[in-house]
Write a protein that holds these residues in place. Structure first.
Motif: not given
Length: 995
Positions: A549, A553, A585, A589, A606, A610
């Motif tokens: 993740y 990001t 996503v 989260q 997740q 990802s």
């Protein structure tokens, strides 16, 4: 006639002779007992005349000159104790008439060489004299207040004369005096003895020898008030910075211009080499590494640093490229000793350039002369780091790409795993330091050539892989060190930035911009490394989705940063799918922050989202459609509609099977990780998807069929027409039962050979097509018709080669060579068949691993029991022993887990009885012993389930076994093994005893 006079027998003390003989015994205990017996015998006699004592002393000194067994050691102990007890204090009978001067005279006379003697006898006498002088020093009689003033001086003359005349004994002489100095540190001796030692050292011109340096430093540290000879060393300090060159040359025992003056020219140089390093080296290094007291007398002395001295004396002398192997061996011994004793702060000084070069060269091949010495040096590093993990920083920094130049790592150069072992032993702080240094080196390798830079960054990426995969970073929970977690975060963020983005040159110079820029080849390598790291984290970490993740990001943040240009070119459809995926996503989260009950499922999604997004960025075309499928599956799960009718689990299983089909360890672990969280939601259709993989034929046709069905392009062909029919699922009320073949013919049996005949015809057709295509290309190159078209006309025509000149022929040769090269590269049918078979087998193995997870977690479920028949079928029909072994172990483990309260539950015994009959029908088919064993295990498992549900079912079970046994006797087509009934009878015996 006169008679001869009878000779009087000599007066010999047999006991004393026996004692003297035992003093030379090789066993230490016997020598000690003999020395004790001698001293007891002397002390027990009332009076000992001076002649008797002198005779005993003479006999002991003569024993020191003997080379027999361990005579010198035993006689030296006895002489030292005798001198200490009889002359160590006044008032002993007989001792007052035999003075210390007389004893020294006896030593000198008994060890004097007279006449012509052999070389060995001469050496024995010199050794005897040295051992005797050492006995006088250790006994302490020379330092009595009433001892003659010249006694100590005479002993010093004896030792220094031996040291000056016999270079091969100089080290032993120096060691005797050095030990005396060490003993004086613990006692209050008169300074005059120390001064006499120093004066004699200067008088015999031995101050500039390794032994003289050791004695000098010992006295200088313990007795700084002593008067040292002037003009020997600068400021009276051998460790003065300006004396380091001469000190290094002396310690390595090399004659230099400064040393070869008129006084030193007469000192014999040591001509033979020994494998043991001189004790003076240890003395010097002990002085350089010890914490010196801040007293006025020592603080004024300028001392060379350990780093300077090591570089001068060891690196530039012993490890120089022109040095002999013997001197390099000394260097390795010094390193092994110092790496264990030096402080952590001093360790970096030992890893100098010449040492590292020599270490790499000697480790590279077992045939090298000093290979074992280099190996011991590496082991000494490991030993130090094991006891003190913080010491790993110096070797890691020195042996990694932080310090080493070139495009090969230390482990690659030496064909070892040195860095890998050091990383596993290092503490978190050392690992963080080396990690940050490696990242800085990656961004700024200091190389301008693009090819060399790419190779260097490849090596650095490999070493960063060791850091990321180290045991210290395998935990991402609360127990991981904060600095270590921060390091992994920064490494992944930096790699994502380098792999997917390029800096905007118009934004000016920035520290985080790599120089030179990262090449496209390096970016591809970094993406592969990132996948490898995430694969490792998935297998080890309790929360594997965190770093994945974080990676996506980072990409999201960099896309909005105008200082970096994205190297990712997404289509409009891909961007639309990515937009929806980012919303999912973020939703996952947000839900995870609330500590939900389905946390494991959310973490799995997740991770799945990802890594799928990363695949989209990597250019995987299938990943875009996978995002849409994931979106549908997630919506069904979140809305609570993931049931049989909606098919949420079926979509997820198809996604996981798609991941398993990829030749990547990352996706294999990802599929296992996600599958572990959703086994309770899998329905019969989901299991059927996995069973269908097990039923696939292990050939090219099977591969094409399977992947065509996955793509949805074609329907099942005739090859799968007889694969089987739907069988009602055990315990399920709906029609979506698990599909498995009722007649066991899901795949062609390896026994009938029909598959091989088909494969052979396909191969023949494929070869004919390849030959025809090759013939056409060759005809085009020759500008003629194909050979088959000329069969009827070639006899009456001349060859066209006669019309070609030499240049045309050469050009034609090159063209034909290219055609043959292309044909060699093109895959043929045989290779394709082999690859297809390996692909299907690997795919089946991965599906069996998922089924293993399912059975372990859901072995009490009513759907799991229906997996038995497909597993038995694949054991019989597969051509791979690996697949059959995995499936058989799965059946055995299922049977082993199903005991007592852990037995599977059923709703309708009639369906279980039908399954038992199918298992028996499968057992009747011809198969291997593994197949027979698995059938027996499966049958007994179903029997246990039936009996546990209703004991009255036992009668029906007995009739089914009886029918199978009847078929064995009467039906020649029945191939059931006798072990099938043996296992049944054993179970009956156990069940009867437990009743």
């Amino acid at each position: 006639m006169s008679k001869k006079r009878r000779r009087e027998p000599l007066s010999i003390d047999a006991h004393l002779v026996e004692i003297y003989d035992d003093l030379a015994n090789e066993h230490e205990d016997i020598r000690f007992k003999a020395a004790h017996a001698l001293l007891t015998k002397i002390s027990s006699e009332q009076e000992n005349s001076p002649d008797q004592l002198a005779e005993i002393v003479r006999r002991l000194i003569r024993g020191l000159c003997s080379g027999r067994k361990a005579a010198r050691v035993g006689f030296s102990i006895a002489l030292t104790e005798l001198l200490s007890q009889r002359w160590g204090q006044a008032g002993i009978n007989g001792a007052e008439n035999l003075q210390i001067r007389d004893l020294i005279d006896i030593l000198t006379k008994q060890t004097e060489i007279t006449g012509k003697v052999s070389g060995q006898e001469e050496r024995d006498h010199h050794f005897g004299r040295l051992f005797g002088a050492e006995a006088f020093i250790k006994s302490g009689i020379l330092f009595r207040p009433d001892a003659p003033s010249d006694a100590w001086s005479r002993i010093l003359d004896i030792i220094y004369e031996i040291a000056r005349k016999k270079s091969w004994l100089r080290e032993e002489c120096g060691w005797v005096l050095f030990e005396a100095c060490q003993t004086w540190k613990k006692s209050n001796h008169d300074l005059s003895f120390i001064q006499a030692l120093l004066d004699k050292l200067d008088q015999y011109e031995l101050a500039k020898t390794p032994e003289g340096i050791a004695i000098w430093l010992s006295i200088q540290g313990a007795f700084p008030e002593a008067q040292f000879p002037n003009g020997t060393w600068r400021d009276g300090n051998p460790l003065h910075p300006k004396e380091k060159s001469r000190l290094a040359k002396i310690l390595k025992e090399a004659s230099t211009g400064d040393d070869m003056d008129e006084t030193n020219r007469a000192i014999p140089q040591k001509g033979n080499w020994t494998s043991k390093i001189h004790f003076a080296w240890n003395v010097v290094f002990a002085e350089l590494t010890r914490d010196k007291p801040k007293s006025r007398s020592t603080s004024e002395l300028k001392t060379v640093s350990l780093e300077e001295f090591w570089r001068e004396a060891v690196d530039e002398h012993l490890f120089a490229s022109s040095s002999s192997e013997e001197r390099k061996y000394w260097g390795f011994l010094l390193f092994q000793q110092l790496v264990k004793s030096a402080s952590v702060k001093s360790l970096p000084a030992l890893f100098t350039p010449n040492f590292k070069r020599c270490l790499i060269n000697q480790l590279a091949s077992k045939d090298r002369y000093l290979h074992r010495a280099a190996e011991k040096s590496v082991k000494s590093i490991f030993s130090r780091v094991e006891t003190e993990p913080s010491a790993a920083r110096a070797p890691l920094e020195s042996l990694s790409s932080v310090s080493l130049d070139g495009h090969l790592s230390f482990d690659q150069l030496t064909k070892s795993k040195t860095l890998e072992r050091l990383v596993s032993l290092a503490d978190d702080k050392s690992l963080c330091d080396i990690g940050y240094r490696l990242m800085h080196k990656f961004g700024h390798p200091g190389i301008q050539d693009e090819r060399d830079t790419t190779a260097k960054r490849q090596v650095i990426a490999d070493e960063l892989t060791l850091v990321v995969k180290s045991p210290q970073s395998s935990h991402t929970g609360d127990d991981i060190d904060v600095d270590m977690r921060s390091l992994i975060d920064i490494i992944i963020q930096a790699v994502v930035k380098w792999a997917y983005f390029s800096p905007d040159a118009s934004k000016g110079h920035r520290e985080d911009v790599p120089k030179p820029p990262v090449s496209s080849k390096t970016q591809d390598m970094l993406r592969a490394r990132l996948a490898s790291w995430l694969s490792h984290i998935i297998a080890k970490a309790p929360n594997p989705g965190y770093f994945a993740y974080m990676a996506i990001t980072t990409i999201r943040l960099k896309e909005s940063n105008d200082a970096w240009h994205s190297n990712i070119d997404l289509t409009g459809l891909a961007r639309k799918s990515m937009h929806g995926a980012w919303h999912v996503v973020q939703d996952v989260q947000t839900r995870l922050k609330k500590e939900p009950t389905d946390k494991a499922f959310l973490e799995a999604f997740q991770l799945l989202y990802s890594l799928t997004i990363l695949q989209v960025y990597n250019g995987d075309a299938d990943a875009v459609s996978m995002l849409d499928e994931l979106h549908s599956c997630y919506d069904l799960k979140v809305s609570g509609q993931s049931n049989v009718d909606q098919g949420g689990s079926e979509i997820l299983i198809e996604i996981l099977l798609g991941l398993l089909a990829k030749p990547s360890q990352l996706f294999k672990r990802l599929a296992r990780q996600v599958f572990c969280t959703c086994t309770s939601d899998i329905n019969g259709n989901g299991l059927n998807s996995m069973i269908k993989v097990l039923e696939t034929r292990e050939n090219l046709a099977g591969q094409e069929e399977m992947f065509e069905e996955e793509d949805g392009d074609t329907e099942s062909d005739e090859a799968t027409a007889g694969v089987g029919s739907d069988v009602e699922e055990l315990g399920m009320e709906d029609a979506n039962g698990i599909h498995h073949p009722s007649n066991g013919e899901g795949m062609p049996s390896t026994a009938n050979g029909s598959g091989e005949e088909t494969d052979g015809s396909e191969e023949t057709e494929g070869n004919d097509e390849e030959l025809a295509a090759f013939d056409m290309k060759l005809a085009q190159a020759l500008k003629t018709r194909p050979a088959t078209a000329d069969l009827d006309e070639s006899s009456g025509k001349e060859s066209s080669d006669a019309d070609m000149d030499d240049e045309q022929m050469e050009a034609l040769d090159e063209h034909i060579a290219i055609i043959f090269k292309e044909r060699k590269k093109a895959p043929n049918k045989k290779t394709q068949k082999k690859d297809a078979k390996e692909t299907i087998i690997n795919f089946k193995c991965r599906v069996l691993e998922l089924l293993e997870i399912y059975i372990k977690q859901q072995h009490q479920g009513h759907r799991t029991l229906a997996l038995l028949l497909p597993l038995l079928t694949v054991i019989r029909t597969t051509t791979s022993s690996v697949v059959s072994g995995k499936a058989c172990n799965l059946v055995r483990d299922y049977n082993r887990m199903s005991k007592g309260k852990e037995l599977p539950r059923i709703n309708k015994p009639s369906r279980a009885l039908g399954l038992l009959k199918d298992v028996h029908a499968e057992a009747m088919r011809e198969g291997s012993n593994v197949h027979a064993s698995a059938c027996s295990q499966a049958s007994l498992l179903v029997v246990k389930v039936l009996v546990a549900h209703d004991r009255d079912s036992l009668q029906k079970v007995v009739r089914i076994y009886a029918k199978t046994q009847q078929a064995l006797l009467l039906d020649p087509q029945c191939k059931v093994k006798m072990s099938f009934f043996t296992d049944w009878l054993n179970w009956c015996s156990t069940a009867r005893a437990a009743r």
